[in-house]
Design a protein around this motif. Sequence first.
Motif, mmCIF file in Angstrom:
data_model
loop_
_atom_site.group_PDB
_atom_site.id
_atom_site.type_symbol
_atom_site.label_atom_id
_atom_site.label_comp_id
_atom_site.label_asym_id
_atom_site.label_seq_id
_atom_site.Cartn_x
_atom_site.Cartn_y
_atom_site.Cartn_z
ATOM 1 N N ARG A 131 0.836 -1.210 0.000
ATOM 2 C CA ARG A 131 0.000 0.000 0.000
ATOM 3 C C ARG A 131 0.866 1.253 0.000
ATOM 4 N NH1 ARG A 131 -3.250 -2.771 3.894
ATOM 5 N NH2 ARG A 131 -2.303 -1.501 5.534
ATOM 6 N N ARG A 132 1.925 1.229 0.783
ATOM 7 C CA ARG A 132 2.804 2.395 0.863
ATOM 8 C C ARG A 132 3.454 2.690 -0.482
ATOM 9 N NH1 ARG A 132 4.014 7.035 3.775
ATOM 10 N NH2 ARG A 132 6.200 7.559 3.456
ATOM 11 N N LEU A 133 3.936 1.675 -1.154
ATOM 12 C CA LEU A 133 4.615 1.879 -2.429
ATOM 13 C C LEU A 133 3.642 2.256 -3.533
ATOM 14 C CD1 LEU A 133 7.331 -0.933 -2.382
ATOM 15 C CD2 LEU A 133 7.582 1.502 -1.891
ATOM 16 N N ILE A 134 2.429 1.740 -3.474
ATOM 17 C CA ILE A 134 1.412 2.150 -4.450
ATOM 18 C C ILE A 134 1.119 3.638 -4.288
ATOM 19 C CG2 ILE A 134 -1.029 1.917 -5.064
ATOM 20 C CD1 ILE A 134 -0.739 -1.087 -4.477
ATOM 21 N N GLN A 135 0.985 4.085 -3.039
ATOM 22 C CA GLN A 135 0.758 5.507 -2.780
ATOM 23 C C GLN A 135 1.933 6.342 -3.288
ATOM 24 O OE1 GLN A 135 0.130 5.655 1.443
ATOM 25 N NE2 GLN A 135 -1.951 4.835 1.333
ATOM 26 N N ALA A 136 3.141 5.868 -3.038
ATOM 27 C CA ALA A 136 4.323 6.599 -3.510
ATOM 28 C C ALA A 136 4.346 6.658 -5.032
ATOM 29 C CB ALA A 136 5.591 5.921 -2.984
ATOM 30 N N MET A 137 3.960 5.567 -5.682
ATOM 31 C CA MET A 137 3.931 5.548 -7.149
ATOM 32 C C MET A 137 2.866 6.495 -7.683
ATOM 33 S SD MET A 137 5.662 4.111 -9.520
ATOM 34 C CE MET A 137 5.498 4.927 -11.116
#
Length: 308
Positions: A131-137
């Motif tokens: 979830r964190r990396l999707i948000q960052a992307m």
Amino acid sequence: MMKLLSRPWLHFVLLGFALFYLFRWIDPPPRPSVGPLSEPRIESLQRQWFTTAGRSPSEEQLDFMIAAELDRDMLFQEAIALNLHLYDNVVRQRLIRNIRFLRLGEDKTEQEMYEDALRMELHLGDEVVKRRLIQAMEQLLLAQARLAQPSESDISERFVRDTELLRRPARYTIEHVFFSRDREAELEQQVAAILEQQLSPEQARQLGSPFLPGYLFRAQSAEQLARHFGSAFVLNLQQQELQPQQWVGPVQSTYGQHLVWVEAIEPERDAELEEVRPQISRDLLLEQRQQALRDAVSELRQDYEVIL
């Protein structure tokens, strides 16, 4: 310059480049792929829908959820390819926590635990990291988009279009005397005393029961009152003939009975542009961001093979 162009070795170099790009055009390298979703993941999506909606999703709704989940997988895969996980402190701390949970961090520094987690590829199976990396992307994609502040004409057009949606609800300023369920036997007597003696709300309050949310509510909409008293109270109150500076009730709620002093009523009205301008501007910016993100994800999808 002409001498350089006549050199045979230069001809070979240029021919090599031409052949390289020709072969890439004829036989391009395979695109990274996402999907298909496993049956357990599809069943999980169906359960989530059932929990929220109280029914199973239609075929079209299920297809929409599967497509959205594949987009999430694609964004996660792209974030990993860009090494975003190596520069995010939240991901770092999460991986260190996981190593400690697995009891693999004894006598190791945080850096060593973090490196162990990366070697074990714990970041690939952790939903919090995903979830964190999707948000960052998503933030990275939005940073590349050109978002503009809504113009005055955009705001005015939306104001005219959404006149009904932007209407200001009626607002009530009330005080009340609360009678809990265990005091319903004395309710009629106490209400009669309050009305006969023309007690003020402050005086009448002494005859009632404690009410945790409070007693005085200023300029509250029906929705706001419902948060304190419950929706049943609001429905029952609105069925009364409300006049400012008068007692009404008793009005029943899920908690008990309320004798209500109506201090003032602000009737429902059309909004003025200036009071809703910030709201409209936020809505337009949000819509612009959402559309920009959809466009960016759609463009990124062209670089992937999405297997349904």
